[in-house]
Design a protein around this motif. Structure first.
Motif, short mmCIF file in Angstrom:
data_model
loop_
_atom_site.label_atom_id
_atom_site.label_comp_id
_atom_site.label_asym_id
_atom_site.label_seq_id
_atom_site.Cartn_x
_atom_site.Cartn_y
_atom_site.Cartn_z
N PHE A 1 0.82 -1.21 0.00
CA PHE A 1 0.00 0.00 0.00
C PHE A 1 0.86 1.26 0.00
O PHE A 1 0.46 2.29 0.54
N ALA A 2 2.04 1.18 -0.59
CA ALA A 2 2.98 2.31 -0.55
C ALA A 2 2.42 3.54 -1.25
O ALA A 2 2.76 4.67 -0.89
N TYR A 3 1.57 3.36 -2.25
CA TYR A 3 1.05 4.49 -3.02
C TYR A 3 -0.32 4.94 -2.55
O TYR A 3 -0.99 5.74 -3.21
N TYR A 4 -0.76 4.43 -1.40
CA TYR A 4 -2.06 4.81 -0.86
C TYR A 4 -1.87 5.88 0.21
O TYR A 4 -0.83 5.97 0.86
N THR A 5 -2.90 6.67 0.43
CA THR A 5 -2.90 7.69 1.48
C THR A 5 -4.12 7.47 2.37
O THR A 5 -5.10 6.83 1.95
N PRO A 6 -4.08 7.99 3.61
CA PRO A 6 -5.24 7.82 4.49
C PRO A 6 -6.52 8.32 3.83
O PRO A 6 -6.55 9.37 3.19
N GLY A 7 -7.57 7.54 3.98
CA GLY A 7 -8.85 7.88 3.36
C GLY A 7 -9.11 7.15 2.07
O GLY A 7 -10.25 7.11 1.59
N ASP A 8 -8.06 6.56 1.45
CA ASP A 8 -8.25 5.81 0.21
C ASP A 8 -9.07 4.55 0.48
O ASP A 8 -9.02 3.96 1.56
N VAL A 9 -9.83 4.14 -0.52
CA VAL A 9 -10.67 2.94 -0.43
C VAL A 9 -9.96 1.80 -1.14
O VAL A 9 -9.49 1.95 -2.29
N VAL A 10 -9.87 0.65 -0.47
CA VAL A 10 -9.19 -0.51 -1.03
C VAL A 10 -10.06 -1.74 -0.86
O VAL A 10 -10.97 -1.78 -0.03
N GLY A 11 -9.79 -2.77 -1.64
CA GLY A 11 -10.48 -4.04 -1.50
C GLY A 11 -10.03 -4.75 -0.24
O GLY A 11 -8.84 -4.78 0.08
N LYS A 12 -10.99 -5.31 0.49
CA LYS A 12 -10.69 -5.91 1.79
C LYS A 12 -10.87 -7.42 1.81
O LYS A 12 -10.42 -8.07 2.73
N ALA A 13 -11.52 -7.99 0.85
CA ALA A 13 -11.74 -9.44 0.84
C ALA A 13 -12.15 -9.85 -0.57
O ALA A 13 -12.50 -9.02 -1.41
N GLY A 14 -12.08 -11.16 -0.83
CA GLY A 14 -12.57 -11.69 -2.09
C GLY A 14 -11.90 -11.10 -3.32
O GLY A 14 -10.73 -10.69 -3.30
N VAL A 15 -12.67 -11.05 -4.40
CA VAL A 15 -12.17 -10.49 -5.66
C VAL A 15 -11.75 -9.04 -5.48
O VAL A 15 -10.78 -8.58 -6.09
N GLU A 16 -12.46 -8.30 -4.65
CA GLU A 16 -12.13 -6.89 -4.42
C GLU A 16 -10.70 -6.73 -3.91
O GLU A 16 -10.01 -5.79 -4.28
N GLU A 17 -10.25 -7.66 -3.09
CA GLU A 17 -8.88 -7.57 -2.55
C GLU A 17 -7.86 -8.10 -3.54
O GLU A 17 -6.84 -7.45 -3.80
N THR A 18 -8.12 -9.27 -4.12
CA THR A 18 -7.14 -9.88 -5.02
C THR A 18 -6.87 -8.99 -6.23
O THR A 18 -5.72 -8.82 -6.64
N TYR A 19 -7.91 -8.43 -6.80
CA TYR A 19 -7.77 -7.66 -8.04
C TYR A 19 -7.91 -6.16 -7.80
O TYR A 19 -8.31 -5.41 -8.70
#
Length: 716
Positions: A188-206
């Motif tokens: 997550f080096a290119y993420y900043t606080p408040g960014d939305v990311v995938g947390k499980a399933g396909v959303e996380e893998t891809y």
């Protein structure tokens, strides 16, 4: 003394006057030099700073890629929303404004202060998200207080819109705000606080593909921070849309078949590893995470003993029970032992001082009926002849105790014990008696539904096993595919050729399991006209509650399994069903049969090869005895010669269809039974004409109802 006279002693010395004059000159020169430096040398720099004072750079959030099923039907969409951020450097007195902000945005003041403390170490220019999904009224409040609250900014975003009722929730996953722990991860080096990311399933893998690239726009503002125009915009790049391998129709059929039962279903094409359906129960609503899940709901999810956030299809590690006997049959036949092994089952076997029970007295059992009988006694003796090391060799070769490599996070490997494993982990010797438990899928053996689907599907395919996946690989770049396999290691695609004769024996045994003759295993799951085979399994549950004799409940009921394939050899579909604490193994077999039936019917419909509807059975002829009320005043009702003045008992042969009287049958010449006076009659008592009614029923005078017969179903 003359006041107008000037004392010569009070005059400034010439030297001092000269110094003052030169000092003034130096100061003037310094001021001139400063003005020249500011206006000439630093003109470009200060022009940029001035532009920045009147131009505000606002982020433009990229829309997340959508998800579709294998036929291009939308599964996960986005919808427009707005969030409110607070920028501390826009106002030096933010703390004094917090009560007004909390009232205007319907926030808890203490929670708002806690949010600011959380970001205390962050730079002042960094936007702090304080409320997501603001309403129109809250947006109006921000605009109306622009002068008083310059620190508040709004940002338009697109949020996830997931299917209702937790449809495929464990496979799809959910999104959430990146956490502090995530930010410390190089991923997550290119993420900043408040960014939305995938947390499980396909959303996380891809997530890398789905996330897209954010843009920005330069907004011209006045001295009060109000927008007056746009200077330029860098458009956001939307995330990549992905097509999943699941079939919405089969997924829905699997969800309905499992219902609210605690367990999981995996449906896979064993020819290529495409996951057609994946269900885990209990489920959760990923829409709660699309904004920000409240603390109460989160605590409920993580404290629920049934673990709704756990994807049991790939994470539930449980004893596979008798489904393991398919692997035992492969090992026994490949080693040349099972072909000639015949066992007289008298209810169990116990050569090492402890009697191991079988659920039936099967009598003479060989490899041809051992699978449909699911005879424990046979597999005790087969396991004893094979030994734990040979069993473990075959089990590991087919994937027990190893991850499959499916492209979903959190997959568990299960466990395949061996003598070496016990020495390494427990520093103890393996005893032959333990092998008997392993031979029937108990003891230390653990597997996931995903593993069983891959293994049994691979055995039915002659020993060819595939890497399961939920996203079509042709949408991925070569570099991403390589990174994916490195991130999700597993057994992948392997081959363990099975002798054709042995293969036929095993698959025929699986087919017999679902035949009506073997009702006690999975005969009740029989599908007429479908080449459908499988294996049931029952695994005892070890629980502290089991030690308490006063505890009664399903917590100690056995876990039950079913793994089915269609057709029995080189199958197109394999279905693994787990029902935790389900008690009877034919229950998951019926669940699996529903999924298989839905798949077969759809394939026939696509091929325009639907089976002709069954002809409705003709109405059943039944004899009815009824009374017809007479007129008691016209004659003595008790007289046998009342000539119809009293109640009369009549007999009729009626036509009954699904409990409804539909007409009158022709009189039977042999018995001379008929109904000469009524065309539609009420059956007071219904049975065959060899029966005798206990007490005739007398309908109300002047009415002859048309009742539904006991045990019938209306509307058919």
């Amino acid at each position: 003394m003359n006041p107008g006279r000037i004392d010569r002693n009070e005059k400034l010395p010439t030297l001092k006057l000269t110094l003052v004059q030169y000092g003034i000159l130096v100061m003037m020169l310094a001021l001139a030099a400063g003005l020249w430096r500011l206006q000439i040398l630093g003109a470009d720099n200060y022009r940029v700073l001035a532009e920045q004072n009147r131009i505000r750079k606002e982020p433009v959030m990229a829309a997340r890629g959508k998800l579709f099923d294998r036929e291009g039907r939308l599964v996960v969409d986005n919808y427009p929303s707005a969030s409110c951020f607070l920028i501390r450097e826009a106002n030096q007195n933010v703390d004094a404004d917090l009560p007004l902000i909390a009232r205007g945005l319907n926030l808890d003041l203490d929670q708002l202060r806690a949010t600011l403390r959380h970001y205390r170490a962050a730079p002042g220019y960094q936007p702090i998200p304080i409320k997501e999904e603001i309403t129109d009224d809250e947006r109006a409040f921000i605009e109306a207080h622009r002068n008083e609250l310059p620190e508040l900014e709004t940002l338009d975003v697109e949020r996830r819109l997931y299917p209702r009722d937790g449809f495929a929730s464990h496979l799809i996953g959910y999104v959430g705000e990146v956490s502090e722990d995530d930010l410390n991860n190089p991923r997550f080096a290119y993420y900043t606080p408040g960014d939305v990311v995938g947390k499980a399933g396909v959303e996380e893998t891809y997530d890398e593909l789905l996330r897209g690239t954010d843009g920005s726009r330069d907004v011209i503002v006045d001295s009060h921070g109000r927008e007056v125009g746009y200077l330029g915009i860098q458009h956001a790049v939307p995330g990549q849309d992905l097509k999943l391998t699941i079939d919405n129709d089969l997924q829905r059929a699997a969800e309905l078949a499992l219902g609210d039962r605690n367990g999981a279903i995996v449906a896979m094409d064993p020819r290529n590893g495409e996951i057609l359906a994946m269900v885990s129960r209990p489920s959760f609503d990923p829409n709660e995470f699309a904004v920000r899940i409240n603390r109460a709901n989160w605590n409920q999810l993580i404290t629920d003993p049934d673990r709704p956030l756990m994807n049991k299809a790939i994470q539930a590690q449980l004893a596979p029970g008798s489904t393991f006997k398919i692997l035992m049959s492969v090992a026994g036949l490949q080693e040349g032992i099972a072909q000639n092994l015949k066992v007289n089952c008298t209810g169990g076997w116990g050569p090492y001082g402890f009697f191991h029970h079988c659920d039936e007295h099967h009598g003479l059992v060989d490899i041809h009926n051992a699978i449909p009988f699911s005879c424990d006694t046979y597999y005790y003796q087969l396991g004893d002849k094979l030994g734990i090391d040979r069993i473990a060799k075959y089990a590991i070769a087919f994937g027990y105790g190893q991850k499959t490599g499916i492209d979903l996070p959190g997959e568990q490997a299960g466990l395949m014990p061996s003598a070496q494993w016990k020495v390494k982990n427990y520093h103890a010797k393996w005893y032959p008696d333990e092998t008997l438990d392993v031979a029937i899928g108990q003891g230390a053996v653990e597997a996931t539904p995903m593993q069983l689907a891959r293994i049994i599907g691979g055995i039915a395919s002659g020993g060819h096993m595939v890497r399961p996946h939920v996203v079509f690989p042709d949408q991925l770049s070569p570099d991403f595919k390589t990174a994916l396999q490195e991130s999700f290691p597993g057994t992948g695609e392997t081959n363990f050729p099975i002798d054709p004769e042995n293969w036929v024996t095993i698959t025929d045994g699986m087919y017999d399991v679902t035949q009506p003759a073997y009702f006690h295993t999975a005969g009740s799951a029989h599908l007429e006209g479908v080449d459908f085979g499988g294996k049931t399994g029952t695994a005892q549950v070890m629980s502290h509650q089991a030690l308490d004799k006063t505890t009664k409940g399903k917590s100690t009921d056995p876990n039950v399994w079913f793994v089915g394939v269609t057709p029995r050899r080189n199958p197109e579909l394999v279905v693994a069903v787990l029902w935790q604490n389900g008690n009877k193994s034919y229950y998951p077999a019926r669940i699996g049969a529903k999924v298989v039936s839905a798949y077969v019917e759809k394939q026939r419909r696509i091929a325009n090869n639907l089976q002709p509807p069954k002809t409705a059975p003709p109405p059943v002829e039944m004899t009815a005895i009824y009374t017809v009320p007479g007129n008691p005043s016209a004659a003595n009702a008790n007289s046998p010669n009342n000539n119809g003045a009293g109640d009369q008992v009549k007999v009729a042969r009626l036509l009954v269809d699904h409990g409804q009287v539909v007409g009158e049958a022709a009189p039977d010449p042999a018995t001379n039974l008929g109904a000469p006076s009524m065309r539609r009659s009420s059956a007071a008592w219904v049975g065959n004409h060899d029966s005798t009614p206990a007490t005739p029923h007398q309908p109300p005078s002047g009415s002859i109802p048309n009742p539904t017969l006991p045990g019938s179903r209306k509307g058919q």
